[in-house]
Scaffold this active site. Structure first.
Site, PDB file in Angstrom:
ATOM      1  N   ASP A 108      -6.429 -12.524  -1.504  1.00  0.00           N
ATOM      2  CA  ASP A 108      -5.069 -12.602  -1.790  1.00  0.00           C
ATOM      3  C   ASP A 108      -4.523 -14.000  -1.594  1.00  0.00           C
ATOM      4  O   ASP A 108      -4.334 -14.830  -2.616  1.00  0.00           O
ATOM      5  CB  ASP A 108      -4.502 -11.864  -0.604  1.00  0.00           C
ATOM      6  CG  ASP A 108      -2.773 -11.507  -0.711  1.00  0.00           C
ATOM      7  OD1 ASP A 108      -2.206 -12.011  -1.530  1.00  0.00           O
ATOM      8  OD2 ASP A 108      -2.208 -10.841   0.143  1.00  0.00           O
ATOM      9  N   ASP A 135      -8.063  -0.620   2.506  1.00  0.00           N
ATOM     10  CA  ASP A 135      -7.364   0.149   3.184  1.00  0.00           C
ATOM     11  C   ASP A 135      -5.743  -0.247   3.581  1.00  0.00           C
ATOM     12  O   ASP A 135      -5.445  -1.373   3.310  1.00  0.00           O
ATOM     13  CB  ASP A 135      -8.071   0.039   4.664  1.00  0.00           C
ATOM     14  CG  ASP A 135      -7.841  -1.139   5.370  1.00  0.00           C
ATOM     15  OD1 ASP A 135      -8.036  -2.243   4.882  1.00  0.00           O
ATOM     16  OD2 ASP A 135      -7.120  -0.940   6.562  1.00  0.00           O
ATOM     17  N   ARG A 181      -9.921   3.800   2.450  1.00  0.00           N
ATOM     18  CA  ARG A 181     -11.111   3.147   1.836  1.00  0.00           C
ATOM     19  C   ARG A 181     -12.312   3.955   0.936  1.00  0.00           C
ATOM     20  O   ARG A 181     -12.773   3.682   0.178  1.00  0.00           O
ATOM     21  CB  ARG A 181     -12.206   2.592   3.196  1.00  0.00           C
ATOM     22  CG  ARG A 181     -11.379   1.606   3.852  1.00  0.00           C
ATOM     23  CD  ARG A 181     -12.373   0.968   4.943  1.00  0.00           C
ATOM     24  NE  ARG A 181     -11.735  -0.041   5.973  1.00  0.00           N
ATOM     25  CZ  ARG A 181     -11.484  -1.121   5.693  1.00  0.00           C
ATOM     26  NH1 ARG A 181     -11.466  -1.793   4.858  1.00  0.00           N
ATOM     27  NH2 ARG A 181     -10.991  -1.578   6.839  1.00  0.00           N
ATOM     28  N   LYS A 239      -6.207 -11.751  -6.715  1.00  0.00           N
ATOM     29  CA  LYS A 239      -4.823 -11.687  -6.934  1.00  0.00           C
ATOM     30  C   LYS A 239      -4.288 -13.099  -7.632  1.00  0.00           C
ATOM     31  O   LYS A 239      -4.356 -13.818  -6.730  1.00  0.00           O
ATOM     32  CB  LYS A 239      -4.061 -11.356  -5.661  1.00  0.00           C
ATOM     33  CG  LYS A 239      -3.939  -9.824  -5.178  1.00  0.00           C
ATOM     34  CD  LYS A 239      -3.046  -9.625  -4.092  1.00  0.00           C
ATOM     35  CE  LYS A 239      -3.258  -8.203  -3.445  1.00  0.00           C
ATOM     36  NZ  LYS A 239      -2.375  -7.947  -2.230  1.00  0.00           N
ATOM     37  N   PHE A 286       0.481  -4.518  -3.156  1.00  0.00           N
ATOM     38  CA  PHE A 286      -0.392  -4.109  -2.296  1.00  0.00           C
ATOM     39  C   PHE A 286      -1.148  -3.022  -2.601  1.00  0.00           C
ATOM     40  O   PHE A 286      -0.766  -2.048  -3.222  1.00  0.00           O
ATOM     41  CB  PHE A 286       0.145  -3.716  -0.776  1.00  0.00           C
ATOM     42  CG  PHE A 286      -0.966  -3.575   0.441  1.00  0.00           C
ATOM     43  CD1 PHE A 286      -1.200  -4.661   1.022  1.00  0.00           C
ATOM     44  CD2 PHE A 286      -1.331  -2.403   0.770  1.00  0.00           C
ATOM     45  CE1 PHE A 286      -2.348  -4.553   2.065  1.00  0.00           C
ATOM     46  CE2 PHE A 286      -2.387  -2.142   1.597  1.00  0.00           C
ATOM     47  CZ  PHE A 286      -2.771  -3.234   2.564  1.00  0.00           C
TER      48      PHE A 286
END
Ligand code: IMP
Ligand code: MG
Length: 183
Positions: free
Chosen positions: A110, A167, A173, A138, A160
């Site tokens: 991220d 998760d 998951r 990302k 997200f």
């Protein structure tokens, strides 16, 4: 693919299983090419970061054609007093990587800060090389100083996601596809 609701948050279908598997095949081809001269004595060591990377690691490893080793680690991160905020501690790395080719595997980058810290920590052990393989990259949020060698899917949306190892509050998951949070 149906919507998924976790703790009142709604996740909608984003990337399906076929696209995921195709992307992993492509990454495996690149990795196979990069390490095609590896020998058993000199086998590259994959270091997979639990929990998120378990599913990706499993599918990716099945497609590799050169001799290689696999270790799993966990990282604990907490807010420290250093400038970047996060301190990362590695748990479970109990073999030497000195002089070896190492490939760190994670589910997603991220901001990229976790991976940058991990790379720093592993570099201290004097491996021959360190490369990074991630399932999702990302693009909008990842710091550009981090070089991700093998990103399977480059994500353009800053949002997200869950599924395929990823998760929300430890749920999601097991999903075979990727779902995105509907704002
Ligand atoms: P970074 O240090 O900002 O790159 O954060 C990396 C970690 O945050 C990943 O290993 C994931 O555990 C978690 N993470 C970041 N984005 C997502 C997401 O969209 N879904 C699930 N987990 C995420
Ligand atoms: Mg993670």
């Amino acid at each position: 693919m149906r919507n998924v609701v976790i703790l009142g948050k709604k996740f909608v279908p984003y990337i399906n299983e076929d696209i995921i598997q195709e992307a992993i095949c492509k990454s495996a081809e690149e990795i196979n090419e990069c390490y095609k001269d590896a020998t058993v004595e000199d086998a590259p060591i994959f270091v997979s970061i639990l929990n998120g990377a378990f599913m990706y690691t499993s599918d990716l490893m099945k497609k590799l054609t050169f001799p290689c080793e696999l270790s799993f680690i966990k990282v604990s991160s907490y807010n420290g007093t250093e400038s970047s905020g996060k301190v990362v501690e590695v748990i479970g790395m109990n073999r030497s990587i000195e002089g070896r080719d190492v490939i760190l595997i994670d589910d997603i980058v991220d901001s990229g800060l976790t991976m940058m810290r991990l790379k720093e920590i592993f570099e201290k052990e004097k491996p021959r090389s360190i490369k990074i393989a991630v399932f999702m990259y990302k693009d909008q949020t990842c710091c550009k100083e981090l070089k991700v060698d093998f990103p399977s899917i480059i994500m353009k949306d800053d949002a997200f996601i869950i599924g395929y190892g990823l998760d929300y509050n430890e749920i999601g998951r097991n999903l075979r596809d990727i779902y995105i949070l509907e704002e």
